[in-house]
Design a protein around this motif. Structure first.
Motif, PDB file in Angstrom:
ATOM      1  N   ARG A 136      64.937 153.274  42.728  1.00 24.76           N
ATOM      2  CA  ARG A 136      63.647 153.553  42.088  1.00 24.76           C
ATOM      3  C   ARG A 136      62.814 152.289  41.918  1.00 24.76           C
ATOM      4  O   ARG A 136      61.596 152.356  41.834  1.00 24.76           O
ATOM      5  CB  ARG A 136      63.859 154.214  40.726  1.00 24.76           C
ATOM      6  N   GLN A 137      63.447 151.134  41.860  1.00 24.21           N
ATOM      7  CA  GLN A 137      62.705 149.889  41.678  1.00 24.21           C
ATOM      8  C   GLN A 137      61.871 149.548  42.908  1.00 24.21           C
ATOM      9  O   GLN A 137      60.879 148.846  42.814  1.00 24.21           O
ATOM     10  CB  GLN A 137      63.662 148.726  41.385  1.00 24.21           C
ATOM     11  N   GLY A 138      62.257 150.022  44.064  1.00 27.79           N
ATOM     12  CA  GLY A 138      61.505 149.753  45.275  1.00 27.79           C
ATOM     13  C   GLY A 138      61.806 148.364  45.837  1.00 27.79           C
ATOM     14  O   GLY A 138      62.603 147.602  45.306  1.00 27.79           O
ATOM     15  N   ASP A 186      70.820 154.653  41.878  1.00 24.87           N
ATOM     16  CA  ASP A 186      69.554 155.382  41.760  1.00 24.87           C
ATOM     17  C   ASP A 186      68.509 154.526  41.060  1.00 24.87           C
ATOM     18  O   ASP A 186      67.341 154.504  41.446  1.00 24.87           O
ATOM     19  CB  ASP A 186      69.749 156.695  40.997  1.00 24.87           C
ATOM     20  N   ASP A 187      68.926 153.800  40.043  1.00 29.98           N
ATOM     21  CA  ASP A 187      68.012 152.916  39.327  1.00 29.98           C
ATOM     22  C   ASP A 187      67.482 151.817  40.256  1.00 29.98           C
ATOM     23  O   ASP A 187      66.297 151.505  40.261  1.00 29.98           O
ATOM     24  CB  ASP A 187      68.713 152.303  38.114  1.00 29.98           C
TER      25      ASP A 187
END
Length: 68
Positions: free
Chosen positions: A31-33, A27-28
């Protein structure tokens, strides 16, 4: 008769903990894209390269191996 104990298996609690930690880690990352340099590379791949156009000759196979 005793059944042979399964070796190497992880119990449900350990599997659950591993799954939770993996989800948190991924998930992390999500989220960074996508880095802008990768976005630019994909854009460049979407554009057809300039060069000679090989036309369809109605069934004939034309091989263009770069020796034109």
């Amino acid at each position: 008769m005793r059944e042979a104990k399964k070796q190497g298996g992880l119990n449900a609690e350990i599997q659950s903990r591993i799954g939770h930690q993996l989800r948190a880690m991924y998930d992390d990352i999500v989220r960074q894209g996508v880095p802008e340099r990768f976005v630019e590379l994909v854009r460049k791949l979407d554009v057809p390269p300039p060069g000679p156009h090989v036309e369809d000759t109605g069934g004939e196979t034309i091989k263009n191996n770069g020796r034109d």
